[in-house]
Design an enzyme around this catalytic site. Structure first.
Site, short mmCIF file in Angstrom:
data_model
loop_
_atom_site.label_atom_id
_atom_site.label_comp_id
_atom_site.label_asym_id
_atom_site.label_seq_id
_atom_site.Cartn_x
_atom_site.Cartn_y
_atom_site.Cartn_z
N MET A 8 0.82 -1.21 0.00
CA MET A 8 0.00 0.00 0.00
C MET A 8 0.85 1.27 0.00
O MET A 8 1.73 1.43 0.84
CB MET A 8 -0.93 -0.03 1.20
CG MET A 8 -1.87 -1.24 1.14
SD MET A 8 -3.11 -1.26 2.43
CE MET A 8 -4.14 0.10 1.95
N SER A 9 0.58 2.11 -0.94
CA SER A 9 1.38 3.32 -1.10
C SER A 9 0.79 4.53 -0.40
O SER A 9 1.45 5.54 -0.20
CB SER A 9 1.50 3.64 -2.59
OG SER A 9 0.20 3.97 -3.10
N GLY A 10 -0.49 4.41 -0.07
CA GLY A 10 -1.15 5.56 0.53
C GLY A 10 -1.99 6.26 -0.53
O GLY A 10 -2.55 7.32 -0.29
N MET A 33 5.63 0.55 2.32
CA MET A 33 7.08 0.55 2.16
C MET A 33 7.61 1.97 2.22
O MET A 33 7.11 2.87 1.56
CB MET A 33 7.45 -0.02 0.78
CG MET A 33 7.37 -1.52 0.69
SD MET A 33 7.68 -2.06 -1.00
CE MET A 33 6.02 -2.23 -1.62
N CYS A 98 12.93 -0.74 -9.80
CA CYS A 98 12.31 -0.74 -8.48
C CYS A 98 11.28 -1.85 -8.39
O CYS A 98 11.19 -2.55 -7.39
CB CYS A 98 11.65 0.62 -8.23
SG CYS A 98 10.70 0.67 -6.71
N GLY A 122 -1.43 -2.03 -6.37
CA GLY A 122 -2.47 -1.25 -7.05
C GLY A 122 -2.12 -0.95 -8.49
O GLY A 122 -2.66 -0.01 -9.07
N CYS A 194 9.31 6.70 -8.26
CA CYS A 194 8.69 5.92 -7.21
C CYS A 194 9.50 5.95 -5.92
O CYS A 194 10.69 5.69 -5.92
CB CYS A 194 8.58 4.48 -7.72
SG CYS A 194 7.52 3.46 -6.74
#
Length: 369
Positions: A8-10, A33, A98, A122, A194
RNA sequence: UGGGAUGUAGCCAAGCGGUUAAGGCACGGGACUUUGACUCCCGCAUUCGCAGGUUCGAAUCCUGCCAUCCCAG
């Protein structure tokens, strides 16, 4: 029913990915992360905001969540390469690496230690089993497809990968998030490298690489200005050159770099022949299936993409060992060494490689491999 | 210091008595975008080398000065 760890990146996409898996009845674990420990120019650490959003979303969805830090791995396996490429005068695409090194390697391994059967993100992409192997598919939302960034994934990664929102459009994702009351529903899409985020690229690079100013010259050798350091420019670039007026009054574009002479080659007009390539060569090939789709030396027709979101271009490819020779149906603009050439056949992403050279790439003095 | 030419925004460059001082490039901001770029949109000279004068009115006409370029010396 499976235990699935969601990266989850937010942002909205991964929020909805987690939400959907939860609704399907899986045992979902959210993991954030944090791989770049640094604040941006304005002193803001956006990672903290993102982590806060991840926590809020997970509370609402009602799933456990963790935060992991792969900053060291990122520095060693992605950022080092990134700087190296710039030193060579090339223009790297760190996000592709990445994905292979961090999200689908370090992160995947971490998820497995949590007992995960699957790892979800996502990303706008799809996975399917075809002919006994895993295939990477383009997303339903043609405009958001992110397979370009995933071409380096292999069978192992895909065997665990799951992209819950790959079949949705961006609008559907936002609707879904809004209906579920997720705080990220209207959050602006993130851009920039990223984990590093959006920032003044020139200032950023300057912190890591010594700049060496030099002349800006036309292909004919006429000096028309000064540059701040070759690494700050990329082929096809227009802005930031600072040269205006004179000549025929049209815009100037970077068409090459003379590494040995530390000169930036520029030309006027977006139709300059030096800005277009009929062919390109890509190396460090990586195939989703684990091997090339055809035997060496046998040309095949497929579609190719030279940059994220570019419309698929027709091409004829001939593979020889670790090098793909690509002939485009139509000349391509600003084909840039260091960038990825990604191949497609139908709805499937076959893999790709890093562009080493291209017709008229204007790179001399050590940039080529 | 004889002759000729030119001086409009950072750079090119329209305009040649009537008014909002074209346009392009550069630059700034925004949109787009999980790389770097490209693209698109918006903004960008109350002022025309300077000082006087003519005129109802001048960047546009006149005078002087300054600057630059060219040809002659």
């Amino acid at each position: 029913m499976a235990r699935i760890v969601v990266g989850m990146s937010g942002g909205v996409d991964s929020s909805v990915a987690a939400l959907r898996l939860k609704r399907e009845g899986h045992e979902v674990i959210g993991v954030f992360m944090n791989n770049w420990e640094e604040t941006d120019e304005s002193g803001v650490c956006s990672a903290e905001r993102d982590w806060a959003d991840v926590q809020r979303v997970c509370e609402i969805i009602d799933i456990p969540y963790y935060s992991v830090n792969f900053a060291r791995a990122y520095r060693e396996r992605v950022f080092a390469y990134f700087l190296d490429e710039y030193r060579r005068g090339r223009t790297p695409n760190p996000d592709v690496l990445c994905n292979r090194e961090i999200k689908f390697s370090a992160f995947l391994d971490f998820a497995l230690t949590l007992g995960a059967q699957k790892v979800a993100t996502g990303h706008f992409a799809g996975v399917d089993r075809r002919d006994g192997r895993y295939a990477l598919l383009r997303s339903a939302d043609e405009n958001k497809d992110q397979t370009y960034f995933l071409y380096m994934l292999g069978q192992r990664a895909l065997s665990y990968a799951c992209f819950p929102v790959g079949g949705m459009t961006k609008a559907q994702i936002r609707d879904c998030a809004a209906q579920a009351g997720l705080p990220t529903s209207a959050k602006k899409d993130s851009t920039g490298v990223c984990f590093i985020g959006e920032r003044n690229f020139k200032q950023f690079l300057q912190q890591y690489l010594p700049a060496q100013p030099g002349d800006m010259v036309t292909a004919a050798g006429r000096v028309v200005g000064r540059h701040d350091g070759l690494m700050f420019y990329t082929l096809g670039q227009r802005r930031g050159l600072g040269i205006g007026g004179g000549g025929d009054g049209r815009r100037w574009f970077v068409v090459g770099k003379d590494l040995a002479g530390n000169r930036l080659i520029v030309e006027q007009g977006d139709d300059s022949p030096r800005l277009y390539s009929g062919w390109a060569q890509a190396g460090a090939l990586s195939w989703i299936a684990g091997r090339a789709p055809v035997e060496d030396g046998r040309p095949f027709e497929c579609m190719v993409r030279l940059r994220h979101r570019q419309t698929l271009q027709g091409a004829r490819i001939t593979i020889e060992g670790d090098c793909a020779h690509i002939r485009f149906d139509r000349p391509q603009r600003a084909v840039t060494p260091g960038q990825a050439a990604v191949f497609y056949l139908g709805d499937e992403c076959l893999g790709g490689g890093a562009i080493d050279r291209a017709e008229h790439d204007g790179m001399t003095g050590g940039a080529q491999t």
